[in-house]
Design an enzyme around this catalytic site. Structure first.
Site, PDB file in Angstrom:
ATOM      1  N   ASP A 176      58.282  49.949  73.614  1.00  0.00           N
ATOM      2  CA  ASP A 176      57.838  50.816  74.706  1.00  0.00           C
ATOM      3  C   ASP A 176      56.488  50.331  75.231  1.00  0.00           C
ATOM      4  O   ASP A 176      55.966  49.321  74.771  1.00  0.00           O
ATOM      5  CB  ASP A 176      57.768  52.277  74.231  1.00  0.00           C
ATOM      6  N   HIS A 220      60.524  32.122  71.257  1.00  0.00           N
ATOM      7  CA  HIS A 220      60.188  30.839  70.622  1.00  0.00           C
ATOM      8  C   HIS A 220      61.237  29.766  70.908  1.00  0.00           C
ATOM      9  O   HIS A 220      60.927  28.575  70.913  1.00  0.00           O
ATOM     10  CB  HIS A 220      59.997  31.021  69.113  1.00  0.00           C
ATOM     11  N   ASN A 233      56.302  29.330  63.541  1.00  0.00           N
ATOM     12  CA  ASN A 233      57.611  29.840  63.103  1.00  0.00           C
ATOM     13  C   ASN A 233      57.707  30.072  61.601  1.00  0.00           C
ATOM     14  O   ASN A 233      58.436  30.963  61.152  1.00  0.00           O
ATOM     15  CB  ASN A 233      58.716  28.858  63.517  1.00  0.00           C
ATOM     16  N   HIS A 288      55.088  43.103  71.808  1.00  0.00           N
ATOM     17  CA  HIS A 288      54.254  43.384  70.636  1.00  0.00           C
ATOM     18  C   HIS A 288      54.147  44.886  70.356  1.00  0.00           C
ATOM     19  O   HIS A 288      53.320  45.305  69.566  1.00  0.00           O
ATOM     20  CB  HIS A 288      52.875  42.736  70.799  1.00  0.00           C
ATOM     21  N   ARG A 298      61.561  37.925  69.245  1.00  0.00           N
ATOM     22  CA  ARG A 298      60.581  36.833  69.140  1.00  0.00           C
ATOM     23  C   ARG A 298      61.279  35.474  69.077  1.00  0.00           C
ATOM     24  O   ARG A 298      60.811  34.486  69.646  1.00  0.00           O
ATOM     25  CB  ARG A 298      59.718  37.042  67.895  1.00  0.00           C
ATOM     26  N   PRO A 308      51.886  29.553  72.286  1.00  0.00           N
ATOM     27  CA  PRO A 308      50.460  29.884  72.263  1.00  0.00           C
ATOM     28  C   PRO A 308      50.049  30.527  70.936  1.00  0.00           C
ATOM     29  O   PRO A 308      50.807  31.279  70.334  1.00  0.00           O
ATOM     30  CB  PRO A 308      50.294  30.864  73.429  1.00  0.00           C
TER      31      PRO A 308
HETATM   32  C1  HEM Z   1      51.472  35.905  74.855  1.00  0.00           C
HETATM   33  C2  HEM Z   1      51.469  35.058  73.856  1.00  0.00           C
HETATM   34  C3  HEM Z   1      51.960  35.441  72.500  1.00  0.00           C
HETATM   35  C4  HEM Z   1      51.334  35.164  71.330  1.00  0.00           C
HETATM   36  C5  HEM Z   1      50.019  34.434  71.157  1.00  0.00           C
HETATM   37  C6  HEM Z   1      52.132  35.729  70.276  1.00  0.00           C
HETATM   38  C7  HEM Z   1      51.836  35.632  68.941  1.00  0.00           C
HETATM   39  C8  HEM Z   1      52.502  36.326  67.943  1.00  0.00           C
HETATM   40  C9  HEM Z   1      52.130  36.330  66.552  1.00  0.00           C
HETATM   41  C10 HEM Z   1      50.984  35.531  65.947  1.00  0.00           C
HETATM   42  C11 HEM Z   1      52.956  37.186  65.915  1.00  0.00           C
HETATM   43  C12 HEM Z   1      52.931  37.571  64.422  1.00  0.00           C
HETATM   44  C13 HEM Z   1      53.508  36.527  63.541  1.00  0.00           C
HETATM   45  C14 HEM Z   1      53.197  36.846  62.112  1.00  0.00           C
HETATM   46  O1  HEM Z   1      52.064  36.575  61.707  1.00  0.00           O
HETATM   47  O2  HEM Z   1      54.052  37.405  61.400  1.00  0.00           O
HETATM   48  C15 HEM Z   1      53.862  37.712  66.882  1.00  0.00           C
HETATM   49  C16 HEM Z   1      54.852  38.620  66.628  1.00  0.00           C
HETATM   50  C17 HEM Z   1      55.782  39.019  67.546  1.00  0.00           C
HETATM   51  N1  HEM Z   1      55.904  38.556  68.831  1.00  0.00           N
HETATM   52 FE1  HEM Z   1      54.560  37.475  69.830  1.00  0.00          FE
HETATM   53  N2  HEM Z   1      53.232  36.314  70.828  1.00  0.00           N
HETATM   54  C18 HEM Z   1      53.183  36.161  72.177  1.00  0.00           C
HETATM   55  C19 HEM Z   1      54.128  36.555  73.093  1.00  0.00           C
HETATM   56  C20 HEM Z   1      55.320  37.135  72.755  1.00  0.00           C
HETATM   57  C21 HEM Z   1      56.454  37.290  73.633  1.00  0.00           C
HETATM   58  C22 HEM Z   1      56.514  36.770  75.070  1.00  0.00           C
HETATM   59  C23 HEM Z   1      57.421  37.936  72.926  1.00  0.00           C
HETATM   60  C24 HEM Z   1      58.796  38.332  73.357  1.00  0.00           C
HETATM   61  C25 HEM Z   1      59.120  38.676  74.575  1.00  0.00           C
HETATM   62  C26 HEM Z   1      56.877  38.204  71.618  1.00  0.00           C
HETATM   63  C27 HEM Z   1      57.506  38.917  70.632  1.00  0.00           C
HETATM   64  C28 HEM Z   1      56.992  39.151  69.388  1.00  0.00           C
HETATM   65  C29 HEM Z   1      57.584  40.078  68.446  1.00  0.00           C
HETATM   66  C30 HEM Z   1      58.774  40.982  68.694  1.00  0.00           C
HETATM   67  C31 HEM Z   1      56.829  39.980  67.281  1.00  0.00           C
HETATM   68  C32 HEM Z   1      57.075  40.714  65.955  1.00  0.00           C
HETATM   69  C33 HEM Z   1      57.926  39.809  65.098  1.00  0.00           C
HETATM   70  C34 HEM Z   1      58.331  40.380  63.769  1.00  0.00           C
HETATM   71  O3  HEM Z   1      58.243  41.584  63.527  1.00  0.00           O
HETATM   72  O4  HEM Z   1      58.737  39.582  62.935  1.00  0.00           O
HETATM   73  N3  HEM Z   1      55.628  37.676  71.532  1.00  0.00           N
HETATM   74  N4  HEM Z   1      53.574  37.165  68.118  1.00  0.00           N
END
Ligand code: HEM
Ligand SMILES: *[C@@H]1O[C@H](CO)[C@@H](O)[C@H](O)[C@H]1NC(C)=O
Ligand SMILES: *[C@@H]1O[C@H](CO)[C@@H](O)[C@H](O)[C@H]1NC(C)=O
Ligand SMILES: *[C@@H]1O[C@H](CO)[C@@H](O)[C@H](O)[C@H]1NC(C)=O
Ligand SMILES: *[C@@H]1O[C@H](CO)[C@@H](O)[C@H](O)[C@H]1NC(C)=O
Ligand SMILES: *[C@@H]1O[C@H](CO)[C@@H](O)[C@H](O)[C@H]1NC(C)=O
Ligand SMILES: *[C@@H]1O[C@H](CO)[C@@H](O)[C@H](O)[C@H]1NC(C)=O
Length: 352
Positions: A256, A67, A95, A194, A63, A164
């Site tokens: 996966d 970011h 963040n 995700h 993530r 986003p």
């Molecule tokens: C498409 C738009 C996306 C949105 C709106 C979004 C939004 C979010 C949000 C809100 C979280 C949770 C944060 C929290 O409350 O702890 C999250 C977690 C995560 N996102 Fe996204 N995300 C997006 C795209 C991506 C992309 C492109 C990647 C990487 C290629 C990604 C990787 C991750 C990962 C791995 C987590 C888990 C993080 C953790 O366990 O700490 N996301 N995302």
């Protein structure tokens, strides 16, 4: 003939000693193979040991790469700390407090600085760490081109404007990715990240309480799943400020294609996840990925590499930050000169 060979060997010599940052605007695989041959393996070792201690860091690092790249390009601006005169990206709601893994980057940076000072950018360390995290969680292996240079600007408002929100609808998501030259298909491909990691309750609270005037719960969220989410995240949000839930209920720690199967079954956690079913071209991609894990993994690797090219600084642009938390100042640059001198290098200003 002889002179031709001399000419040729001279040419080869020049190629061999030419600085690796020859071409502006272009990254290359193995950028540090001459200047810091152990760079990638040191990062890999650091990530592996952090992962052994806490598997959750891998999701944080993947993530972090996203970011970083979406805000001012992949330039490690996400790592810069706020100062008394500047609120940085790090402290913006997308963040703070959810982004994590900073300590792993610090440890990796220390390891590479010990071997080859002032050589490996913080931005490349993030890119390597995300790549290594994909290998650890998904057996997804890919070469990541490097040669990124670090930026020195990090603004709270940029993070808000470019990352986003989880409340986004499909057209907002497509636009946010198009703004980074990523296609709608790549949006769907990368959303597969995700399939690992966790989310705070605040990121999906909108779907489980007071969703609309006619429904408490988002009708596009599985009702059974909503019950579980409500149990984990009580109505009184001050009781669940730090609570997190797995984002992929099926295989929460494996990178996966189960994410797409979840979305098909209304188990996507965020409004933005479920939104991928609201446009036919996006939902076609969701269905394709759900049915082809190996195909998705190949696309994921390619899309990570492409995202890693976003607005990169190369060559003489930007810096190699000495400390990933702060921009280089006159005193860090002075220390840089001193270190080079200690190593017996002739020019103090070669890299400045
Ligand atoms: C498409 C738009 C996306 C949105 C709106 C979004 C939004 C979010 C949000 C809100 C979280 C949770 C944060 C929290 O409350 O702890 C999250 C977690 C995560 N996102 Fe996204 N995300 C997006 C795209 C991506 C992309 C492109 C990647 C990487 C290629 C990604 C990787 C991750 C990962 C791995 C987590 C888990 C993080 C953790 O366990 O700490 N996301 N995302
Ligand atoms: C998507 O969200 C944006 C921003 O909130 C809004 O302007 C737009 O009308 C929405 N589009 C659809 C199709 O709902
Ligand atoms: C997208 O591509 C265009 C055309 O090549 C380029 O001018 C622009 O800087 C790119 N934007 C990003 C965010 O990479
Ligand atoms: C639910 O939302 C409505 C308007 O959307 C608001 O007036 C009401 O106070 C909210 N109720 C709760 C319990 O949050
Ligand atoms: C929410 O929980 C906090 C902490 O226990 C408590 O002080 C507050 O009164 C609660 N709010 C409501 C509306 O129940
Ligand atoms: C959340 O975590 C922070 C820092 O670890 C702690 O100070 C705070 O009390 C926690 N809040 C709740 C509601 O548990
Ligand atoms: C940031 O970097 C640019 C170009 O490398 C330089 O001109 C500028 O002075 C730097 N700003 C700060 C605050 O270090």
């Amino acid at each position: 003939m002889l002179s031709l060979m001399k000419l040729l060997s001279l040419f080869l010599l020049i190629v061999a000693v030419a600085p690796p940052a020859a071409v502006d605007g272009q990254l290359k695989v193995g950028f540090y193979s001459q200047s810091c041959p152990l760079a990638e393996s040191l990062v890999k070792k650091t990530v592996a040991s952090a992962y052994a201690n806490n598997p959750g860091v891998a999701a944080g690092l993947i993530r972090m790469f996203f970011h970083d790249c979406f805000v001012r390009g992949c330039d490690a601006s996400v790592l810069i700390d706020s100062t008394s005169s500047n609120l940085a990206e790090k402290d913006a709601p997308p963040n703070n407090p959810s982004l994590h893994g900073f300590g792993v980057i610090d440890a990796a940076k220390s390891a590479v600085e010990a071997r080859c000072p002032n050589t490996v950018s913080c931005a490349d360390i993030i890119a390597f760490a995300a790549r290594d995290s994909s290998a650890l969680t998904g057996n997804i292996f890919y070469d990541i081109p490097s040669g990124r240079r670090d930026g020195n600007i990090s603004l709270f408002t940029d993070a808000l404007a470019n990352l986003p929100s989880p409340l986004s609808n499909a057209s907002t998501l497509v636009k946010a990715f198009a703004a980074k030259n990523l296609t709608a298909d790549e949006l769907v491909t990368l959303s597969g990240a995700h399939s690992i990691g966790v989310s705070h309750c605040s990121s999906f609270r909108n779907r489980i309480y007071n969703f609309s005037s006619i429904s408490q719960v988002d009708p596009t969220l599985s009702a059974a799943y909503a019950v579980l989410l409500r149990l984990a995240c009580p109505f009184n949000s001050s009781l669940s400020g730090n609570t997190t839930v797995a984002m992929d209920v099926m295989t929460p720690t494996v990178l996966d294609n189960a994410y797409y199967v979840g979305v098909q079954r209304e188990l996507g956690l965020f409004t933005s996840d479920q939104a991928l079913l609201t446009q036919t071209s996006l939902s076609a991609a969701v269905n394709a990925n759900a049915g082809n894990g190996a195909g998705w993994a190949v696309k994921f690797a390619r899309a990570m590499v492409k995202m890693g090219n976003t607005e990169v600084k190369t060559g003489q642009q930007g810096d190699i930050r000495k400390n990933c938390h702060v921009v280089n100042t006159a005193s860090t640059l002075w220390n840089k000169g001193a270190e080079k001198e200690a190593e017996g290098e002739s020019s103090l200003v070669a890299n400045m």
